[in-house]
Enzyme design. Structure first.
Site: not given
Ligand code: NOJ
Length: 565
Positions: A227, A272
């Site tokens: 993310d 790994e």
């Molecule tokens: C990107 C994610 O796809 C989104 O849903 C989220 O709100 C933000 N990153 C923050 O984690």
């Protein structure tokens, strides 16, 4: 107390599934994104859960996907739909248990479907043990060093430490109260105040995440979606940004060079394990060269191609984007990914029916006029277009049903993006409405009363309704995925453009298959071909506007799956 990691890596559970060894599986995989909360509700409480997913694995198998990517399923207050993780080593009780997750991973694998999970390195929940301990420990404590706590500016410390702007609009710092109740330090959060940013200069933060990766790889997870992957590292000097400045090299919190060390370490952890565990980055960067750096050998395997996803319904814009995408990936030897949507953006069936069919977060508004029928046709055509391109393919749950974006009643919206925009932006819940499975009225077989209301006219879009209609969007997706896997030219053939007019996107895969999309206002004659493999709309010798056809240019060898649609 072990202050380095919350729990040391557990011994490998006996139930660890063995992942198949097919090398490079991720280069062409079809990956289905499961937003658990809205997929299927197994216990009738209106919230999707792992029991719901396990009960529908047969559906996912029949769709033909190779892997599932689950949005965060960990224990979380759900202040941002689970992107506020409270405990990475547990499943949120609303979704199920860790044991169920292990069963789900194993059951999916038994069907030949791998599992990819979401890892959120930039921030955690303010309810996470680390952050709670940091608040309690007070200024100057080692517990606070895992975050970005900072005194405010000015004599009383009430001035915000930097002028950085949140990805969710508004300020990026929140002031704390000291344990004795007096106004205290501020902490950084690039998203909501419930999502404090971690300090990636701190060795605990690095070790903890590597441990989390092992925790899940030990349980048979085949990869992680990372993310906000270009955000975790910050310039420790915390400089202000000149007003209006765009991301650029040296930006204090976007695309810092130090990030690459982290992902090289993660790659070493992934390597790994047997069975090729993959790193998939959520990297939003305009600069193609900077984007490709994340995909260099020894770093991530792939990253989402948002450049293409945000293009309008325009032959030239899409052609340029495809060409750019293939060119930027080639030097690093990484496959492209093709993404039409996800849980953050407007559903394609709606977006492509609008006058402005491109996507940008800051332009979402209530009441945007939409031609639903046109949007639906174009979304079907786009699905075939991307499925014919070389690389891996992501399908966001519900796009295979042609679901539109839902304009929700204001009191139903939970997404912080809506609230932080002062109510101007409808937010992202419109693409997160629970799926319709069967029946003629809500909850359409989803389970209990859905946590977001479903529209009253979704009966024809349900899985059951589409199942037996050969012309349905569901069956179009099934046929496309099967052909993509079984026809060698589509699976592995080279890519070359064909010039068939300014409004047409036509390209060959190998020497046997031609994909042609008509983005113009008039029908386009079909070029000479041996057989129509698949089309997004009925054809009578010509390709109507807003449609795609796949043509076999010669008799194709008998396909593994036999008859293909
Ligand atoms: C990107 C994610 O796809 C989104 O849903 C989220 O709100 C933000 N990153 C923050 O984690």
């Amino acid at each position: 107390m072990d202050t380095d990691v919350l729990r040391s890596t557990a011994p490998v559970p006996a139930r660890t599934a063995t992942l198949p060894a097919d090398e490079g599986w991720w280069r062409t995989a079809v990956i289905y994104q499961v937003y658990v909360r809205s997929f299927a509700d197994g216990n009738g409480d209106g919230v999707g859960d792992l029991a719901g997913v396990r009960a529908r694995l047969g559906y996912l198998k029949s769709l033909g996907v190779d892997a599932l990517w689950f949005n965060p399923w960990y224990r979380s207050p759900l202040a941002d739909g689970g992107y506020d993780v409270q405990d990475y080593r547990d499943i949120d009780p609303r979704f199920g248990t860790l044991e169920e997750a292990e069963q789900l991973i194993a059951e999916a694998l038994a069907l030949g479907i791998r599992t990819i999970i979401d890892i959120v390195p930039n921030h955690i929940s303010d309810q996470h043990e680390w952050f709670q301990r940091a608040l309690a420990a007070g200024p100057g404590s080692p517990e606070r060093e895992r975050f970005w706590f900072h005194p405010g500016r000015g004599e009383n410390g009430d001035g915000i430490p930097t002028n950085w702007v949140s990805s969710f609009q508004g300020e990026t710092w929140t002031r704390t109260r000291n344990p004795d109740g007096t106004p205290g330090e501020w902490y950084l959060h690039l998203f909501t105040p419930e999502q404090p940013d971690l300090n990636w200069n701190h060795p605990d933060v690095r070790r903890e995440h590597e441990d989390i990766l092992r925790f899940w790889f030990d349980r048979g997870v085949a990869g992680v979606r990372i993310d906000s992957a270009a955000l975790p590292v910050k310039d420790a000097a915390l400089p202000d940004l000149p007003p209006g400045s765009a991301p650029a090299i040296g930006h204090p919190h976007i695309d810092r060079d130090e990030l690459h060390d982290i992902y090289r370490d993660w790659r070493a952890v992934a390597d790994e394990y047997e069975g090729e565990r993959v790193l998939v980055g959520e990297v939003w960067l305009e600069d193609a060269e900077r984007f490709a750096r994340y995909l260099r050998p020894g770093e991530m395997h792939t990253a989402f191609n948002f450049g293409f996803m945000t293009q309008p319904w325009s032959a030239q814009a899409m052609r340029d984007s495809i060409t750019r995408t293939l060119a930027e990936h080639a030097p690093v030897g990484a496959p492209a990914t093709w993404v039409l949507s996800n849980h953050d953006v407007t559903r394609p069936a709606t977006r492509y029916g609008r006058a402005d069919s491109s996507f940008a977060f800051d332009r979402k508004r209530f009441g945007t006029p939409t031609d639903a029928a046109r949007g639906r046709e174009r979304a079907r055509a786009a699905a075939l277009l991307v499925a014919a391109l070389p690389g891996s393919l992501y399908i966001y749950q519900g796009d295979e049903l042609g679901l539109p974006e839902v304009e929700l009643p204001l009191d139903a919206i939970e997404d912080p993006m809506h609230f932080r925009s002062g109510g101007v932006d409808p937010g992202r819940d419109g693409c997160r409405v629970p799926l319709p499975w069967s029946g003629t009225a809500t909850p359409y077989g989803f389970g209990g009363t859905p946590w977001l209301p479903q529209p009253g006219d979704w009966a024809p879009l349900s899985v059951d309704a589409q199942e037996h209609d050969p012309a349905s969007t569901l069956n179009l997706y099934r046929a496309a995925i099967a052909l993509r896997r079984d026809v060698e030219d589509l699976a592995e053939g080279g890519f070359s453009w064909l010039e068939l007019g300014a409004d047409v996107l036509a390209f060959r895969r190998g020497d046997g298959v031609l994909s042609i999309t008509n983005l113009g206002p008039t029908p386009v004659p079909l070029p000479a071909h041996h057989e129509v493999l698949l089309a997004s709309t009925p054809l009578d010798g010509a390709l109507p506007p807003d449609s795609t056809a796949w043509l076999a240019l010669r008799p194709l060898p008998e396909r593994a799956g036999g008859a293909h649609h």
